[in-house]
Motif scaffolding. Sequence first.
Motif, PDB file in Angstrom:
ATOM      1  N   SER A  76      -4.502  25.238   2.198  1.00  0.00           N
ATOM      2  CA  SER A  76      -4.866  25.475   3.598  1.00  0.00           C
ATOM      3  C   SER A  76      -3.925  24.781   4.574  1.00  0.00           C
ATOM      4  O   SER A  76      -4.120  24.854   5.792  1.00  0.00           O
ATOM      5  CB  SER A  76      -6.295  25.010   3.857  1.00  0.00           C
ATOM      6  N   GLY A  77      -2.917  24.116   4.065  1.00  0.00           N
ATOM      7  CA  GLY A  77      -1.908  23.510   4.930  1.00  0.00           C
ATOM      8  C   GLY A  77      -2.008  22.014   5.100  1.00  0.00           C
ATOM      9  O   GLY A  77      -1.210  21.419   5.833  1.00  0.00           O
ATOM     10  N   VAL A  78      -2.977  21.378   4.448  1.00  0.00           N
ATOM     11  CA  VAL A  78      -3.096  19.923   4.534  1.00  0.00           C
ATOM     12  C   VAL A  78      -1.980  19.273   3.708  1.00  0.00           C
ATOM     13  O   VAL A  78      -1.741  19.655   2.563  1.00  0.00           O
ATOM     14  CB  VAL A  78      -4.469  19.455   4.011  1.00  0.00           C
ATOM     15  N   ARG A  79      -1.305  18.321   4.306  1.00  0.00           N
ATOM     16  CA  ARG A  79      -0.255  17.599   3.579  1.00  0.00           C
ATOM     17  C   ARG A  79      -0.937  16.516   2.740  1.00  0.00           C
ATOM     18  O   ARG A  79      -1.090  15.371   3.169  1.00  0.00           O
ATOM     19  CB  ARG A  79       0.752  17.001   4.553  1.00  0.00           C
ATOM     20  N   VAL A  80      -1.321  16.899   1.553  1.00  0.00           N
ATOM     21  CA  VAL A  80      -2.131  16.042   0.698  1.00  0.00           C
ATOM     22  C   VAL A  80      -1.411  14.742   0.354  1.00  0.00           C
ATOM     23  O   VAL A  80      -1.997  13.657   0.429  1.00  0.00           O
ATOM     24  CB  VAL A  80      -2.530  16.796  -0.589  1.00  0.00           C
ATOM     25  N   ASP A  81      -0.134  14.847  -0.014  1.00  0.00           N
ATOM     26  CA  ASP A  81       0.608  13.639  -0.392  1.00  0.00           C
ATOM     27  C   ASP A  81       0.724  12.668   0.777  1.00  0.00           C
ATOM     28  O   ASP A  81       0.561  11.451   0.613  1.00  0.00           O
ATOM     29  CB  ASP A  81       2.009  14.018  -0.898  1.00  0.00           C
ATOM     30  N   ARG A  82       0.994  13.204   1.968  1.00  0.00           N
ATOM     31  CA  ARG A  82       1.094  12.338   3.143  1.00  0.00           C
ATOM     32  C   ARG A  82      -0.258  11.699   3.453  1.00  0.00           C
ATOM     33  O   ARG A  82      -0.330  10.529   3.842  1.00  0.00           O
ATOM     34  CB  ARG A  82       1.582  13.138   4.345  1.00  0.00           C
ATOM     35  N   THR A  83      -1.324  12.456   3.272  1.00  0.00           N
ATOM     36  CA  THR A  83      -2.672  11.929   3.524  1.00  0.00           C
ATOM     37  C   THR A  83      -2.980  10.771   2.582  1.00  0.00           C
ATOM     38  O   THR A  83      -3.513   9.734   2.996  1.00  0.00           O
ATOM     39  CB  THR A  83      -3.717  13.047   3.344  1.00  0.00           C
ATOM     40  N   LYS A  84      -2.658  10.935   1.310  1.00  0.00           N
ATOM     41  CA  LYS A  84      -2.885   9.858   0.346  1.00  0.00           C
ATOM     42  C   LYS A  84      -2.040   8.638   0.686  1.00  0.00           C
ATOM     43  O   LYS A  84      -2.517   7.498   0.616  1.00  0.00           O
ATOM     44  CB  LYS A  84      -2.557  10.341  -1.070  1.00  0.00           C
ATOM     45  N   LEU A  85      -0.781   8.882   1.042  1.00  0.00           N
ATOM     46  CA  LEU A  85       0.106   7.774   1.420  1.00  0.00           C
ATOM     47  C   LEU A  85      -0.468   7.015   2.611  1.00  0.00           C
ATOM     48  O   LEU A  85      -0.458   5.780   2.639  1.00  0.00           O
ATOM     49  CB  LEU A  85       1.495   8.323   1.763  1.00  0.00           C
ATOM     50  N   TYR A  86      -1.005   7.744   3.566  1.00  0.00           N
ATOM     51  CA  TYR A  86      -1.614   7.138   4.748  1.00  0.00           C
ATOM     52  C   TYR A  86      -2.798   6.268   4.341  1.00  0.00           C
ATOM     53  O   TYR A  86      -2.940   5.131   4.808  1.00  0.00           O
ATOM     54  CB  TYR A  86      -2.073   8.257   5.692  1.00  0.00           C
ATOM     55  N   ALA A  87      -3.659   6.779   3.473  1.00  0.00           N
ATOM     56  CA  ALA A  87      -4.859   6.041   3.059  1.00  0.00           C
ATOM     57  C   ALA A  87      -4.501   4.752   2.324  1.00  0.00           C
ATOM     58  O   ALA A  87      -5.079   3.687   2.586  1.00  0.00           O
ATOM     59  CB  ALA A  87      -5.737   6.922   2.177  1.00  0.00           C
ATOM     60  N   TYR A  88      -3.544   4.827   1.402  1.00  0.00           N
ATOM     61  CA  TYR A  88      -3.162   3.638   0.641  1.00  0.00           C
ATOM     62  C   TYR A  88      -2.439   2.623   1.521  1.00  0.00           C
ATOM     63  O   TYR A  88      -2.581   1.407   1.320  1.00  0.00           O
ATOM     64  CB  TYR A  88      -2.295   4.022  -0.559  1.00  0.00           C
ATOM     65  N   THR A  89      -1.670   3.103   2.497  1.00  0.00           N
ATOM     66  CA  THR A  89      -0.997   2.181   3.413  1.00  0.00           C
ATOM     67  C   THR A  89      -2.014   1.427   4.266  1.00  0.00           C
ATOM     68  O   THR A  89      -1.894   0.219   4.492  1.00  0.00           O
ATOM     69  CB  THR A  89      -0.016   2.940   4.320  1.00  0.00           C
ATOM     70  N   ILE A  90      -3.045   2.143   4.744  1.00  0.00           N
ATOM     71  CA  ILE A  90      -4.107   1.483   5.507  1.00  0.00           C
ATOM     72  C   ILE A  90      -4.818   0.451   4.646  1.00  0.00           C
ATOM     73  O   ILE A  90      -5.108  -0.669   5.091  1.00  0.00           O
ATOM     74  CB  ILE A  90      -5.120   2.528   6.037  1.00  0.00           C
ATOM     75  N   SER A  91      -5.108   0.808   3.401  1.00  0.00           N
ATOM     76  CA  SER A  91      -5.768  -0.129   2.494  1.00  0.00           C
ATOM     77  C   SER A  91      -4.936  -1.390   2.309  1.00  0.00           C
ATOM     78  O   SER A  91      -5.460  -2.513   2.353  1.00  0.00           O
ATOM     79  CB  SER A  91      -6.021   0.537   1.135  1.00  0.00           C
ATOM     80  N   GLY A  92      -3.630  -1.235   2.137  1.00  0.00           N
ATOM     81  CA  GLY A  92      -2.753  -2.390   1.986  1.00  0.00           C
ATOM     82  C   GLY A  92      -2.677  -3.228   3.245  1.00  0.00           C
ATOM     83  O   GLY A  92      -2.707  -4.462   3.192  1.00  0.00           O
ATOM     84  N   ALA A  93      -2.604  -2.570   4.409  1.00  0.00           N
ATOM     85  CA  ALA A  93      -2.532  -3.296   5.674  1.00  0.00           C
ATOM     86  C   ALA A  93      -3.810  -4.098   5.913  1.00  0.00           C
ATOM     87  O   ALA A  93      -3.758  -5.248   6.368  1.00  0.00           O
ATOM     88  CB  ALA A  93      -2.284  -2.320   6.817  1.00  0.00           C
ATOM     89  N   LEU A  94      -4.968  -3.502   5.608  1.00  0.00           N
ATOM     90  CA  LEU A  94      -6.228  -4.216   5.793  1.00  0.00           C
ATOM     91  C   LEU A  94      -6.375  -5.350   4.782  1.00  0.00           C
ATOM     92  O   LEU A  94      -6.988  -6.381   5.085  1.00  0.00           O
ATOM     93  CB  LEU A  94      -7.408  -3.245   5.683  1.00  0.00           C
ATOM     94  N   ALA A  95      -5.810  -5.180   3.597  1.00  0.00           N
ATOM     95  CA  ALA A  95      -5.785  -6.289   2.640  1.00  0.00           C
ATOM     96  C   ALA A  95      -4.929  -7.426   3.197  1.00  0.00           C
ATOM     97  O   ALA A  95      -5.262  -8.608   3.038  1.00  0.00           O
ATOM     98  CB  ALA A  95      -5.244  -5.816   1.291  1.00  0.00           C
ATOM     99  N   GLY A  96      -3.827  -7.067   3.865  1.00  0.00           N
ATOM    100  CA  GLY A  96      -2.999  -8.079   4.504  1.00  0.00           C
ATOM    101  C   GLY A  96      -3.729  -8.793   5.625  1.00  0.00           C
ATOM    102  O   GLY A  96      -3.635 -10.017   5.772  1.00  0.00           O
ATOM    103  N   GLY A 144       0.814  -1.207   0.000  1.00  0.00           N
ATOM    104  CA  GLY A 144       0.000   0.000   0.000  1.00  0.00           C
ATOM    105  C   GLY A 144       0.848   1.258   0.000  1.00  0.00           C
ATOM    106  O   GLY A 144       0.533   2.229  -0.707  1.00  0.00           O
ATOM    107  N   ALA A 145       1.918   1.249   0.797  1.00  0.00           N
ATOM    108  CA  ALA A 145       2.814   2.404   0.827  1.00  0.00           C
ATOM    109  C   ALA A 145       3.484   2.614  -0.531  1.00  0.00           C
ATOM    110  O   ALA A 145       3.661   3.758  -0.974  1.00  0.00           O
ATOM    111  CB  ALA A 145       3.873   2.211   1.916  1.00  0.00           C
ATOM    112  N   PHE A 146       3.830   1.514  -1.194  1.00  0.00           N
ATOM    113  CA  PHE A 146       4.411   1.622  -2.538  1.00  0.00           C
ATOM    114  C   PHE A 146       3.416   2.276  -3.491  1.00  0.00           C
ATOM    115  O   PHE A 146       3.783   3.149  -4.291  1.00  0.00           O
ATOM    116  CB  PHE A 146       4.810   0.231  -3.040  1.00  0.00           C
ATOM    117  N   ASN A 147       2.154   1.853  -3.399  1.00  0.00           N
ATOM    118  CA  ASN A 147       1.117   2.490  -4.218  1.00  0.00           C
ATOM    119  C   ASN A 147       1.067   3.989  -3.961  1.00  0.00           C
ATOM    120  O   ASN A 147       1.024   4.801  -4.890  1.00  0.00           O
ATOM    121  CB  ASN A 147      -0.257   1.883  -3.911  1.00  0.00           C
ATOM    122  N   GLY A 148       1.043   4.353  -2.672  1.00  0.00           N
ATOM    123  CA  GLY A 148       0.966   5.764  -2.316  1.00  0.00           C
ATOM    124  C   GLY A 148       2.148   6.561  -2.812  1.00  0.00           C
ATOM    125  O   GLY A 148       1.986   7.699  -3.306  1.00  0.00           O
ATOM    126  N   LEU A 149       3.354   5.991  -2.727  1.00  0.00           N
ATOM    127  CA  LEU A 149       4.549   6.702  -3.190  1.00  0.00           C
ATOM    128  C   LEU A 149       4.547   6.875  -4.708  1.00  0.00           C
ATOM    129  O   LEU A 149       4.914   7.928  -5.223  1.00  0.00           O
ATOM    130  CB  LEU A 149       5.804   5.943  -2.745  1.00  0.00           C
TER     131      LEU A 149
END
Length: 341
Positions: A230-250, A118-123
């Motif tokens: 507005s200060g949201v770290r968009v890339d980090r947020t996406k990386l977080y979401a895809y990592t969670i998706s991968g972890a839950l797939a695991g 998932g983290a690879f996807n996000g990166l």
Amino acid sequence: MSDATKSYKSFDAASLLPGGASIHRLSALMTLLLLVVGFALSSQAFFSVNNGLTILLQTSVIGLLGIGMTMVIITGGIDLSVGSVLALSGVVSALAVKAGLPVVPAMGCGILAGAACGAFNGLVITRLRIPPFVATLGMMLIARGLALQITGAVPISGLGNAFGILGNGALFRMVEMRPNGFPKVIFPGIPYPAILLLIVAIAGAYLLHRRQIGRHIFATGSNEEASRLSGVRVDRTKLYAYTISGALAGLAGNVLMSRLVTAQPSEGVMYELDAIAAAVIGGASLSGGVGTISGTMIGAFIIGILRNGLNMSGVSAFIQQIVIGLVVIGAVWIDQIRNRP
């Protein structure tokens, strides 16, 4: 009022207040009830305890995948790799058991493998600026290829009884030994996968609606550029979401392989479509910014009950695919109508 503030307000109205998403979730709940009534009338065995447990076990895997998929979809993305990551993670857990690790740490290795995918996807999506559809499609092929390569396309068996506890065990199960030496199940208990799904669903809902990262996930999907300004770290947020998706797939991979007590590298084919269907049926918008965990759980049970009921009615697996496909198209069509100005 700034664009960023508007994006947050659109998130609140869509996800928490009575509105389009709530109406969509209510209609999904009504559909679920109609399916239950319809299949109950068509078969007396539908309401049996054993069939109820079967539905819970089938839905647990779809639900776990759907929770991760919901977070990704809310950001405006998609994850087509969860089915293959499920298989790879299950294989990694099985190989770790074969290498001598206890079951719990071994399954942890499988979840970490899923999170890494998932983290690879996000990166790839955030750093290389490759569209989520293409990036996760590539990971789908990579993960499936790895699962088949490291196993030689041969199932891994002989994992021991302890490996099957997560998928086949139950809380409060009561068994009585008969005089003839055969066990009699007095109370089947609550399956561990169902308990696990409930815990993950509560945690996912808490994260989305009570934590800052959840607000950032919604804001990113509602208006990415305004969120960035507005200060949201968009890339980090996406990386977080895809990592969670991968972890839950695991995690889903561990549950499924534990049920089989065998690691099948070919498992999980087309599971990503069930996860997407569960999220969209439950009210998540493919345009991003809208979605709830409770809606996804309703969608997961719709998919699970639909498959179970069609099986009990003797409908062939090929017709079932057609029906599920039509359901997915219908859900996306409703989503498109809802998003029209």
